[in-house]
Enzyme design. Structure first.
Site, PDB file in Angstrom:
ATOM      1  N   GLY A  11       0.823  -1.212   0.000  1.00  0.00           N
ATOM      2  CA  GLY A  11       0.000   0.000   0.000  1.00  0.00           C
ATOM      3  C   GLY A  11       0.857   1.262   0.000  1.00  0.00           C
ATOM      4  N   GLN A  12       0.169   2.413  -0.016  1.00  0.00           N
ATOM      5  CA  GLN A  12       0.870   3.704  -0.011  1.00  0.00           C
ATOM      6  C   GLN A  12       1.866   3.790   1.153  1.00  0.00           C
ATOM      7  N   ASP A  13       1.355   3.638   2.388  1.00  0.00           N
ATOM      8  CA  ASP A  13       2.206   3.844   3.561  1.00  0.00           C
ATOM      9  C   ASP A  13       3.267   2.753   3.680  1.00  0.00           C
ATOM     10  N   ASP A  63      -2.343 -13.035   4.725  1.00  0.00           N
ATOM     11  CA  ASP A  63      -3.604 -12.288   4.728  1.00  0.00           C
ATOM     12  C   ASP A  63      -4.032 -12.117   6.184  1.00  0.00           C
ATOM     13  N   LEU A  64      -4.511 -10.924   6.499  1.00  0.00           N
ATOM     14  CA  LEU A  64      -4.893 -10.648   7.899  1.00  0.00           C
ATOM     15  C   LEU A  64      -6.130 -11.425   8.333  1.00  0.00           C
ATOM     16  N   LEU A  85      -0.222  -2.202   9.023  1.00  0.00           N
ATOM     17  CA  LEU A  85      -0.823  -1.226   8.097  1.00  0.00           C
ATOM     18  C   LEU A  85      -1.850  -1.869   7.173  1.00  0.00           C
ATOM     19  N   GLY A  86      -1.921  -3.177   7.161  1.00  0.00           N
ATOM     20  CA  GLY A  86      -2.845  -3.871   6.255  1.00  0.00           C
ATOM     21  C   GLY A  86      -4.287  -3.543   6.612  1.00  0.00           C
ATOM     22  N   TYR A 100     -16.433  -7.965   5.845  1.00  0.00           N
ATOM     23  CA  TYR A 100     -15.031  -8.182   5.463  1.00  0.00           C
ATOM     24  C   TYR A 100     -14.129  -7.155   6.162  1.00  0.00           C
ATOM     25  N   THR A 132      -6.863   5.716  13.031  1.00  0.00           N
ATOM     26  CA  THR A 132      -7.308   6.721  12.050  1.00  0.00           C
ATOM     27  C   THR A 132      -8.183   7.819  12.647  1.00  0.00           C
ATOM     28  N   GLU A 134     -10.761   8.723  11.370  1.00  0.00           N
ATOM     29  CA  GLU A 134     -12.162   8.323  11.147  1.00  0.00           C
ATOM     30  C   GLU A 134     -12.833   7.926  12.464  1.00  0.00           C
ATOM     31  N   TYR A 161     -15.907   1.092   8.274  1.00  0.00           N
ATOM     32  CA  TYR A 161     -14.441   1.203   8.388  1.00  0.00           C
ATOM     33  C   TYR A 161     -14.072   1.778   9.761  1.00  0.00           C
ATOM     34  N   LYS A 165     -12.080  -0.043  12.811  1.00  0.00           N
ATOM     35  CA  LYS A 165     -10.818   0.528  13.306  1.00  0.00           C
ATOM     36  C   LYS A 165     -10.904   0.883  14.791  1.00  0.00           C
TER      37      LYS A 165
HETATM   38  P1  NAP Z   1      -3.702   1.382   1.213  1.00  0.00           P
HETATM   39  O1  NAP Z   1      -2.848   2.079   0.221  1.00  0.00           O
HETATM   40  O2  NAP Z   1      -5.122   1.085   0.874  1.00  0.00           O
HETATM   41  O3  NAP Z   1      -2.964   0.002   1.570  1.00  0.00           O
HETATM   42  C1  NAP Z   1      -3.600  -1.004   2.309  1.00  0.00           C
HETATM   43  C2  NAP Z   1      -2.704  -2.230   2.355  1.00  0.00           C
HETATM   44  O4  NAP Z   1      -3.388  -3.268   3.070  1.00  0.00           O
HETATM   45  C3  NAP Z   1      -2.379  -2.811   0.956  1.00  0.00           C
HETATM   46  O5  NAP Z   1      -1.063  -3.292   0.976  1.00  0.00           O
HETATM   47  C4  NAP Z   1      -3.369  -3.959   0.847  1.00  0.00           C
HETATM   48  O6  NAP Z   1      -2.947  -4.990  -0.029  1.00  0.00           O
HETATM   49  C5  NAP Z   1      -3.344  -4.448   2.295  1.00  0.00           C
HETATM   50  N1  NAP Z   1      -4.473  -5.314   2.620  1.00  0.00           N
HETATM   51  C6  NAP Z   1      -5.784  -5.144   2.307  1.00  0.00           C
HETATM   52  N2  NAP Z   1      -6.517  -6.174   2.745  1.00  0.00           N
HETATM   53  C7  NAP Z   1      -5.649  -7.033   3.348  1.00  0.00           C
HETATM   54  C8  NAP Z   1      -5.790  -8.296   3.959  1.00  0.00           C
HETATM   55  N3  NAP Z   1      -6.973  -8.924   4.042  1.00  0.00           N
HETATM   56  N4  NAP Z   1      -4.687  -8.909   4.466  1.00  0.00           N
HETATM   57  C9  NAP Z   1      -3.473  -8.302   4.356  1.00  0.00           C
HETATM   58  N5  NAP Z   1      -3.260  -7.108   3.776  1.00  0.00           N
HETATM   59  C10 NAP Z   1      -4.351  -6.476   3.271  1.00  0.00           C
HETATM   60  O7  NAP Z   1      -3.719   2.163   2.588  1.00  0.00           O
HETATM   61  P2  NAP Z   1      -2.687   3.258   3.161  1.00  0.00           P
HETATM   62  O8  NAP Z   1      -3.176   4.598   2.769  1.00  0.00           O
HETATM   63  O9  NAP Z   1      -1.314   2.840   2.861  1.00  0.00           O
HETATM   64  O10 NAP Z   1      -2.971   3.131   4.724  1.00  0.00           O
HETATM   65  C11 NAP Z   1      -2.220   2.251   5.550  1.00  0.00           C
HETATM   66  C12 NAP Z   1      -2.990   1.975   6.828  1.00  0.00           C
HETATM   67  O11 NAP Z   1      -3.229   3.191   7.516  1.00  0.00           O
HETATM   68  C13 NAP Z   1      -4.348   1.333   6.629  1.00  0.00           C
HETATM   69  O12 NAP Z   1      -4.566   0.483   7.732  1.00  0.00           O
HETATM   70  C14 NAP Z   1      -5.314   2.506   6.687  1.00  0.00           C
HETATM   71  O13 NAP Z   1      -6.584   2.068   7.098  1.00  0.00           O
HETATM   72  C15 NAP Z   1      -4.637   3.373   7.715  1.00  0.00           C
HETATM   73  N6  NAP Z   1      -4.855   4.812   7.602  1.00  0.00           N
HETATM   74  C16 NAP Z   1      -4.646   5.462   6.423  1.00  0.00           C
HETATM   75  C17 NAP Z   1      -4.797   6.841   6.360  1.00  0.00           C
HETATM   76  C18 NAP Z   1      -4.523   7.605   5.086  1.00  0.00           C
HETATM   77  O14 NAP Z   1      -4.963   8.760   4.995  1.00  0.00           O
HETATM   78  N7  NAP Z   1      -3.805   7.043   4.122  1.00  0.00           N
HETATM   79  C19 NAP Z   1      -5.150   7.553   7.517  1.00  0.00           C
HETATM   80  C20 NAP Z   1      -5.339   6.859   8.708  1.00  0.00           C
HETATM   81  C21 NAP Z   1      -5.173   5.488   8.748  1.00  0.00           C
HETATM   82  P3  NAP Z   1      -3.246  -4.926  -1.623  1.00  0.00           P
HETATM   83  O15 NAP Z   1      -2.191  -4.019  -2.194  1.00  0.00           O
HETATM   84  O16 NAP Z   1      -3.116  -6.338  -2.038  1.00  0.00           O
HETATM   85  O17 NAP Z   1      -4.626  -4.372  -1.773  1.00  0.00           O
HETATM   86  O1  F7E Z   2     -12.450  11.072   1.034  1.00  0.00           O
HETATM   87  C1  F7E Z   2     -15.052  13.401  -0.096  1.00  0.00           C
HETATM   88  C2  F7E Z   2     -15.464  12.218   0.741  1.00  0.00           C
HETATM   89  O2  F7E Z   2     -11.956   8.797   0.169  1.00  0.00           O
HETATM   90  C3  F7E Z   2     -12.179  12.348   1.597  1.00  0.00           C
HETATM   91  C4  F7E Z   2      -8.678   6.840   4.060  1.00  0.00           C
HETATM   92  O3  F7E Z   2      -7.288   6.818   3.877  1.00  0.00           O
HETATM   93  O4  F7E Z   2      -8.582   8.917   5.258  1.00  0.00           O
HETATM   94  C5  F7E Z   2      -9.150   8.277   4.127  1.00  0.00           C
HETATM   95  O5  F7E Z   2     -10.552   8.274   4.219  1.00  0.00           O
HETATM   96  C6  F7E Z   2     -13.421  13.210   1.550  1.00  0.00           C
HETATM   97  C7  F7E Z   2     -14.701  12.519   2.028  1.00  0.00           C
HETATM   98  O6  F7E Z   2     -10.748   9.702   2.209  1.00  0.00           O
HETATM   99  C8  F7E Z   2     -15.218  12.328  -3.551  1.00  0.00           C
HETATM  100  O7  F7E Z   2     -16.886  12.176   0.902  1.00  0.00           O
HETATM  101  C9  F7E Z   2     -15.846  14.039  -2.394  1.00  0.00           C
HETATM  102  O8  F7E Z   2     -15.436  13.400   2.823  1.00  0.00           O
HETATM  103  O9  F7E Z   2     -10.183  10.601   0.028  1.00  0.00           O
HETATM  104  P1  F7E Z   2     -11.313   9.999   0.763  1.00  0.00           P
HETATM  105  P2  F7E Z   2     -11.456   9.452   3.617  1.00  0.00           P
HETATM  106  O10 F7E Z   2     -12.823   8.932   3.481  1.00  0.00           O
HETATM  107  O11 F7E Z   2     -11.273  10.696   4.426  1.00  0.00           O
HETATM  108  C10 F7E Z   2      -8.895   8.319   6.522  1.00  0.00           C
HETATM  109  C11 F7E Z   2      -8.180   9.094   7.598  1.00  0.00           C
HETATM  110  C12 F7E Z   2      -8.629   6.864   6.557  1.00  0.00           C
HETATM  111  O12 F7E Z   2      -8.316   6.296   7.600  1.00  0.00           O
HETATM  112  C13 F7E Z   2      -9.023   6.094   5.355  1.00  0.00           C
HETATM  113  O13 F7E Z   2      -8.345   4.837   5.323  1.00  0.00           O
HETATM  114  O14 F7E Z   2     -13.669  13.555   0.186  1.00  0.00           O
HETATM  115  N1  F7E Z   2     -15.211  13.190  -1.540  1.00  0.00           N
HETATM  116  N2  F7E Z   2     -15.855  13.531  -3.628  1.00  0.00           N
HETATM  117  C14 F7E Z   2     -14.809  12.117  -2.229  1.00  0.00           C
HETATM  118  N3  F7E Z   2     -14.128  11.023  -1.855  1.00  0.00           N
HETATM  119  C15 F7E Z   2     -13.833  10.099  -2.817  1.00  0.00           C
HETATM  120  N4  F7E Z   2     -13.124   8.999  -2.476  1.00  0.00           N
HETATM  121  N5  F7E Z   2     -14.244  10.260  -4.120  1.00  0.00           N
HETATM  122  C16 F7E Z   2     -14.943  11.357  -4.551  1.00  0.00           C
HETATM  123  O15 F7E Z   2     -15.280  11.464  -5.712  1.00  0.00           O
END
Ligand code: NAP
Ligand code: F7E
Length: 372
Positions: A11-13, A63-64, A85-86, A100, A132, A134, A161, A165
């Site tokens: 994933g990204q992180d 897989d988690l 991070l998964g 799921y 998060t 969220e 979600y 979390k």
């Molecule tokens: P991401 O890009 O969606 O990456 C998620 C990772 O989890 C991917 O490697 C994915 O694998 C893996 N994964 C999904 N389902 C799985 C499973 N069943 N078993 C094992 N691995 C699995 O998310 P991210 O943005 O890097 O975020 C990393 C973590 O931080 C996540 O837990 C997310 O919820 C949390 N988080 C993210 C944000 C944010 O803004 N980015 C903010 C707060 C918290 P595949 O590549 O195969 O899909």
């Molecule tokens: O939405 C609005 C949408 O999908 C941000 C994940 O990394 O951060 C992420 O969750 C906002 C929301 O991220 C569209 O309604 C408008 O209010 O980019 P998002 P998210 O839902 O904030 C948290 C911290 C995590 O933990 C999560 O894993 O943008 N929005 N128009 C839209 N969002 C999407 N996706 N697509 C649109 O077209």
């Protein structure tokens, strides 16, 4: 040499964290899911050929949702640090597959913690849980007197979600208290990058901006333009994850920039990177964005052309309207200082997506010119 295990390494992180830990001299192990097509694009530069692979970098299938392989991998790797991070990380998608998400994002966290306990590694292995913003759900009344969410603000998740979390958050805290484990939650607010998944709003916007500017797309359809997010750069945020696990005492931390921005304004910032000014007119589902001016000779669009519209299919059953985090604790206790601001983030994402769209455009032209 320290050994780290990262779930979600594809994933990204996960990809940024793997780079950071390798730079710091760690031996890095990652868990990747078996997929029917390649899912390692973000780490291919580290792991190019398994026979000439980076000597300190190993991937394991896992897989988690499967505790047997979690236990086996942790037993084999004997990690000093686990970064969990998964996750199924898309909030909107979590409404479509709630069970799921509970299994992966909630119980998956328990599987990691319990594996460490079963294997008797409680004293050796430190655990970072990807929590998060969220959890807060964006309720205005739950912000502190300064107008931020902080480590004491009440939780009110607004999606499957967020609900999954929140279990991950509490079970991590409980294992810390019950078994003296070094297990911490990083409550991270939204963080983005050129490696952000294409269906999250920032990346969707920067990709579409590039495609529209280059004549490859007509209109960008978005959901709630009124949502506000506290956006930082993923590279800065993985640095904070590492710092959380280097402390003497395990604690939970908010990682955020402390500023919030409308989705609408993120759109304006992205287009302004290619010299295009947008004027928004109308309200709610009727709001539209029009080209007001174009100052870059490379990206000329017809003035007055409508290029942004709202599509209600992107609305969520329950929305998190506004997020803004207080990073005081992470700045003072962790010494965490982000290198990017929002403008720098948008600039980097736009530069990357302009290149990406140009490359795709060129490939399309080459393919169409080949007479098969
Ligand atoms: P991401 O890009 O969606 O990456 C998620 C990772 O989890 C991917 O490697 C994915 O694998 C893996 N994964 C999904 N389902 C799985 C499973 N069943 N078993 C094992 N691995 C699995 O998310 P991210 O943005 O890097 O975020 C990393 C973590 O931080 C996540 O837990 C997310 O919820 C949390 N988080 C993210 C944000 C944010 O803004 N980015 C903010 C707060 C918290 P595949 O590549 O195969 O899909
Ligand atoms: O939405 C609005 C949408 O999908 C941000 C994940 O990394 O951060 C992420 O969750 C906002 C929301 O991220 C569209 O309604 C408008 O209010 O980019 P998002 P998210 O839902 O904030 C948290 C911290 C995590 O933990 C999560 O894993 O943008 N929005 N128009 C839209 N969002 C999407 N996706 N697509 C649109 O077209």
């Amino acid at each position: 040499m320290k050994i780290a295990l990262i779930t979600g390494i594809t994933g990204q992180d996960g990809s940024y964290l793997a780079e950071l830990l390798l730079e710091k001299g760690y031996m890095v192990h990652g868990v990747k899911r078996r997929a029917s097509s390649f899912n390692t694009q973000r780490i291919d530069h580290i792991y190019q050929d398994q026979h000439q692979a980076h000597v300190n970098f190993t991937l394991h299938y896992g897989d988690l949702t499967d505790s047997t392989n979690i236990i086996r991998i942790i037993q084999e790797v004997q990690p000093d640090e686990i970064y969990n991070l998964g996750a199924m990380s898309h909030v909107k998608v979590s409404f479509d597959s709630p069970e799921y998400v509970a299994n992966v994002d909630g119980i998956g966290t328990l599987r990691i913690l319990e594996a460490v306990r079963i294997l008797g590694l409680e004293k050796k292995t430190r655990i970072y849980q990807a929590s998060t913003s969220e959890l807060y759900g964006g309720l205005a009344e739950n912000k502190n007197e300064k107008g931020f969410y902080d480590e004491h603000s009440p939780f009110y998740p607004r999606s499957p979600y967020g609900a999954a979390k929140i279990y991950g958050f509490w079970i991590t805290k409980n294992y810390r208290e019950a078994y003296n484990m070094f297990a911490c939650n990083g409550i991270l607010f939204n963080h983005e990058s050129p490696r952000r998944g294409e269906t999250f709003v920032t990346r969707k916007i920067t990709m579409a901006t590039a495609a529209i500017a280059l004549g490859e797309q007509d209109c960008l359809y978005l959901g709630n333009l009124e949502a506000q997010r506290d956006w930082g750069h993923a590279k800065d945020y993985v640095e904070a994850m590492w710092r959380i696990l280097q402390q003497e005492v395990p604690e939970d931390y908010i990682i955020a920039m402390g500023e919030t921005t409308y989705v609408r304004d993120f759109v304006k910032m992205s287009f302004s990177e290619v010299g295009i000014d947008i004027e928004f007119r109308g309200e709610g589902v009727d709001e539209k964005g029009y080209v007001a001016s174009c100052s870059n000779p490379d990206y000329q669009l017809e003035l007055g052309k409508q290029i942004i519209a709202v599509d209600p299919q992107y609305f969520r059953p329950t929305e998190v309207d506004l997020l803004i985090g207080d990073p005081t604790k992470s700045k003072t206790q962790l010494g965490w200082v982000p290198k990017y601001d929002l403008a720098g983030l948008v600039k980097e994402m736009m530069a990357s997506d302009i290149l990406y769209v140009k490359k795709e455009k060129m490939l399309k032209e080459v393919r169409s010119s080949i007479n098969y």
